[in-house]
Design an enzyme around this catalytic site. Sequence first.
Site, PDB file in Angstrom:
ATOM      1  N   GLY A  54       0.826  -1.210   0.000  1.00 16.75           N
ATOM      2  CA  GLY A  54       0.000   0.000   0.000  1.00 16.75           C
ATOM      3  C   GLY A  54       0.851   1.247   0.000  1.00 16.75           C
ATOM      4  O   GLY A  54       0.499   2.261   0.605  1.00 16.75           O
ATOM      5  N   GLY A  95      -0.566   4.830  -0.991  1.00 21.66           N
ATOM      6  CA  GLY A  95      -1.693   5.376  -0.243  1.00 21.66           C
ATOM      7  C   GLY A  95      -1.298   6.552   0.632  1.00 21.66           C
ATOM      8  O   GLY A  95      -0.150   7.015   0.615  1.00 21.66           O
ATOM      9  N   GLN A  96      -2.244   7.024   1.433  1.00 16.41           N
ATOM     10  CA  GLN A  96      -2.039   8.217   2.248  1.00 16.41           C
ATOM     11  C   GLN A  96      -0.858   8.064   3.201  1.00 16.41           C
ATOM     12  O   GLN A  96      -0.005   8.943   3.288  1.00 16.41           O
ATOM     13  CB  GLN A  96      -3.310   8.537   3.043  1.00 16.41           C
ATOM     14  CG  GLN A  96      -3.202   9.817   3.864  1.00 16.41           C
ATOM     15  CD  GLN A  96      -4.381  10.037   4.795  1.00 16.41           C
ATOM     16  OE1 GLN A  96      -5.016   9.092   5.237  1.00 16.41           O
ATOM     17  NE2 GLN A  96      -4.667  11.285   5.101  1.00 16.41           N
ATOM     18  N   ILE A 107      -0.809  -1.562  -6.136  1.00 14.04           N
ATOM     19  CA  ILE A 107      -1.800  -2.329  -6.876  1.00 14.04           C
ATOM     20  C   ILE A 107      -2.054  -1.659  -8.227  1.00 14.04           C
ATOM     21  O   ILE A 107      -1.720  -0.485  -8.421  1.00 14.04           O
ATOM     22  CB  ILE A 107      -3.128  -2.465  -6.103  1.00 14.04           C
ATOM     23  CG1 ILE A 107      -3.713  -1.079  -5.772  1.00 14.04           C
ATOM     24  CG2 ILE A 107      -2.935  -3.292  -4.844  1.00 14.04           C
ATOM     25  CD1 ILE A 107      -5.102  -1.121  -5.170  1.00 14.04           C
ATOM     26  N   TYR A 122     -15.450  -1.397   8.887  1.00 13.43           N
ATOM     27  CA  TYR A 122     -14.075  -0.946   9.110  1.00 13.43           C
ATOM     28  C   TYR A 122     -13.623  -1.299  10.522  1.00 13.43           C
ATOM     29  O   TYR A 122     -12.553  -1.871  10.726  1.00 13.43           O
ATOM     30  CB  TYR A 122     -14.003   0.569   8.892  1.00 13.43           C
ATOM     31  CG  TYR A 122     -12.652   1.189   9.123  1.00 13.43           C
ATOM     32  CD1 TYR A 122     -11.616   1.004   8.209  1.00 13.43           C
ATOM     33  CD2 TYR A 122     -12.412   1.980  10.244  1.00 13.43           C
ATOM     34  CE1 TYR A 122     -10.374   1.591   8.416  1.00 13.43           C
ATOM     35  CE2 TYR A 122     -11.174   2.579  10.451  1.00 13.43           C
ATOM     36  CZ  TYR A 122     -10.165   2.377   9.538  1.00 13.43           C
ATOM     37  OH  TYR A 122      -8.930   2.957   9.742  1.00 13.43           O
ATOM     38  N   LYS A 155     -10.763  -4.005  11.917  1.00 17.45           N
ATOM     39  CA  LYS A 155      -9.629  -3.544  12.724  1.00 17.45           C
ATOM     40  C   LYS A 155      -9.492  -4.352  14.015  1.00 17.45           C
ATOM     41  O   LYS A 155      -8.385  -4.743  14.406  1.00 17.45           O
ATOM     42  CB  LYS A 155      -9.767  -2.048  13.031  1.00 17.45           C
ATOM     43  CG  LYS A 155      -9.500  -1.149  11.835  1.00 17.45           C
ATOM     44  CD  LYS A 155      -8.123  -1.384  11.249  1.00 17.45           C
ATOM     45  CE  LYS A 155      -7.807  -0.486  10.087  1.00 17.45           C
ATOM     46  NZ  LYS A 155      -6.493  -0.798   9.466  1.00 17.45           N
TER      47      LYS A 155
END
Length: 318
Positions: free
Chosen positions: A8, A11-12, A35, A143, A147
């Site tokens: 990832g 990403g951010q 990805i 979400y 987690k």
Amino acid sequence: MKNVLVVGATGQIGSELTMLLRKHIPAGNIVAGYIKGAEPKGVLLESGPAELSDVTNAQQLAGIVEKYNIDTIYNLAAILSATAEAKPLLAWNIQMNGLINLLEIAREKNCAVFTPSSIGAFGPDTPHVNTPQDTIQRPKTMYGVTKVSCELLSDYYHIKYGVDTRSVRFPGLISNVTPPGGGTTDYAVDIYYAAVEGREFVCPIQNGTFMDMMYMPDALRAAISIMEADPTKLIHRNSFNIASMSFDPEIIYNEIKKVIPEFKMRYEFDPLRQAIADSWPDKMDDSCARAEWGWKPEYDLTSMTKDMIEKLSLRLKK
């Protein structure tokens, strides 16, 4: 950490973490995993190796770990809170099936694994003020469910197989580099863009809604520091509360107005995001992270606001 795979990496969090790691470890030893459709560009691509790394493709991931002799994996593949509610099965597949793939590879190849958790791991029955390290976790979102499951599964692999799993519960993250990506706390990033661009900000979160927030430089330090921490001092592993600042929309708005007095904001709340925000802690107790591996933030709201506006002004007004 000697050879690191960041899953990832575009990403951010991943884009900034990859570049920071490349400043401290030889850049060729930090693999940027991405990805299709989110390929690395610019300095992220040019500064070190990059590999197609679909977290749901175990064979692909195992090949990368073997090729680069990876010893540490940062698993940052995730679907954020509001987006996960719209695509719950996708969120489960990436967050849970992806994690299983990485933990199995880590078990076989003796890798350490960092998989961030979140304030989203808590729910409406959790104490909202000074939320304890160990407390009830009954989230009402996909979400949050993933987690909590990630925390439990990571602990299981450590206890059962000795895999070196570690994690932190990130608050809402505020970055001057990467745009928000579908999180409930993203209003606290959007508001700075609106201020610097001279736009009125339409706030989707109601006045009086407090949430834990953190400036990205502190979040990146936390992610690196916990993986470098002495394992003999870790009583907890998955996952540590870390905190920096807590505010509601009116507080951040007034802080920005100290720098940009003409800035305007109005409220138009989003019921989905508001419901999620209401279920999360106002402020987490991070005393365990401070005691066990020396966690301490460097930024508060005032210093973050000053830096955010300076950095965004330079970038957006070019």
